[in-house]
Design a protein around this motif. Sequence first.
Motif, short mmCIF file in Angstrom:
data_model
loop_
_atom_site.label_atom_id
_atom_site.label_comp_id
_atom_site.label_asym_id
_atom_site.label_seq_id
_atom_site.Cartn_x
_atom_site.Cartn_y
_atom_site.Cartn_z
N GLU A 294 0.54 -0.99 -0.23
CA GLU A 294 0.24 -0.07 0.35
C GLU A 294 0.97 1.08 0.02
OE1 GLU A 294 -3.42 0.17 2.28
OE2 GLU A 294 -3.17 -2.10 3.30
N ALA A 295 0.14 2.38 -0.69
CA ALA A 295 0.76 3.40 -0.53
C ALA A 295 1.56 3.85 0.72
CB ALA A 295 0.49 4.60 -1.98
N SER A 296 2.62 4.93 0.83
CA SER A 296 2.31 5.39 1.85
C SER A 296 1.57 6.30 2.28
CB SER A 296 4.03 6.08 2.35
OG SER A 296 4.21 7.00 3.77
N MET B 244 13.74 -4.49 6.35
CA MET B 244 13.35 -3.27 5.58
C MET B 244 11.81 -3.41 5.23
SD MET B 244 13.67 0.03 4.27
CE MET B 244 15.77 0.18 3.44
N HIS B 245 11.19 -3.36 5.66
CA HIS B 245 9.56 -3.61 5.33
C HIS B 245 8.38 -1.54 5.19
CE1 HIS B 245 10.07 -2.20 9.94
NE2 HIS B 245 9.09 -2.53 9.73
N VAL B 246 7.34 -2.58 4.84
CA VAL B 246 6.07 -1.34 4.77
C VAL B 246 5.04 -1.54 6.16
CG1 VAL B 246 4.67 -0.57 4.21
CG2 VAL B 246 6.31 -1.28 2.69
N ASP B 247 5.46 -0.31 7.64
CA ASP B 247 4.68 -0.82 8.68
C ASP B 247 3.05 -1.25 8.11
OD1 ASP B 247 4.17 -0.03 11.38
OD2 ASP B 247 2.55 1.24 10.29
N PRO B 248 2.72 -2.24 9.33
CA PRO B 248 1.28 -2.58 8.47
C PRO B 248 0.33 -0.86 8.45
CG PRO B 248 1.46 -3.20 10.18
CD PRO B 248 2.94 -2.45 9.42
N GLU B 249 -0.11 -0.32 9.55
CA GLU B 249 -1.14 0.99 9.54
C GLU B 249 -0.60 1.80 8.76
OE1 GLU B 249 -0.98 1.38 13.88
OE2 GLU B 249 -1.56 -0.84 14.71
N SER B 250 0.55 2.63 9.48
CA SER B 250 1.25 3.78 8.74
C SER B 250 1.47 4.08 6.82
CB SER B 250 2.11 4.03 9.24
OG SER B 250 3.29 4.10 9.17
N HIS B 251 2.06 2.41 6.82
CA HIS B 251 2.34 2.02 5.02
C HIS B 251 3.48 3.07 4.91
CE1 HIS B 251 -2.17 1.65 4.76
NE2 HIS B 251 -1.54 0.69 5.02
#
Length: 252
Positions: A51-53, A125-132
């Motif tokens: 998902e987009a940030s 390095m990952h994408v935060d599941p809440e804030s993306h």
Amino acid sequence: MSKKTSQGDTGHRTVTRRDFIAAIGGLGVGAVLAGTGASVLLQTDEVYAIEASDGYLLVDTKKCGGCETCMLVCTLAHCGRSNVNLSRLQLTKNPLGHFPLDLAQNQCRQCPYPSCVEACPTKAMHVDPESHVRLVDEDKCVGCERCIEACPFTPARVQWNFEDRHAQKCDLCQETPFWDEQGGPNGKQACVEACPMHAIAFTRDIPRQTDEGYDVNLRTVHWAIAGFPMDDAARTLPEISVPASVVTGVKE
């Protein structure tokens, strides 16, 4: 952390890598899903949507004074010490250049298709599941620096913290142990708060994926009142760009 596009709960089968490639007709693994605000990564035989940030940093390099305040507060908030070499927002200067090409602010773009996330072998390095927001889990980082090499920009928007020995990048101040403020997309960003020229801004809208999309005009009418032109070419006289009602206080 990326999410599977599988809809197993609704009875739909998981979209395989082969299915996806056939569907996009060879557009590539970095294809952005139109209208969804998500991009995709192909890993093993599954397709994962990213998902987009929820936020992005914009800069006005023509308004920037080159004071490096943004870099200092960045390191203070994240590391508890002032060292511009540890800043997650890098300001580069060309002593032989001329305005407006003598300064550049190199901030993370929170890419819709984050190649740094794909390159990381440990998922540090990952994408935060809440804030993306694209983040680094320092405990999982093994120092391979693949994320730095994978970043398509120069200088890389991911840095190697040579003192604490891990990769790092702008997290929109989501994780700032030395700053007593709520950060992230729903909070404040230290560089935005501290910039004396107001040359950095936060936005929730995905910028156009070009240099111009992230380097914008943040000059207001107060900039012209101070005697500076508001246009990018610096050709419009300040007195012309200031509305008469602002100067006289009388509405036209």
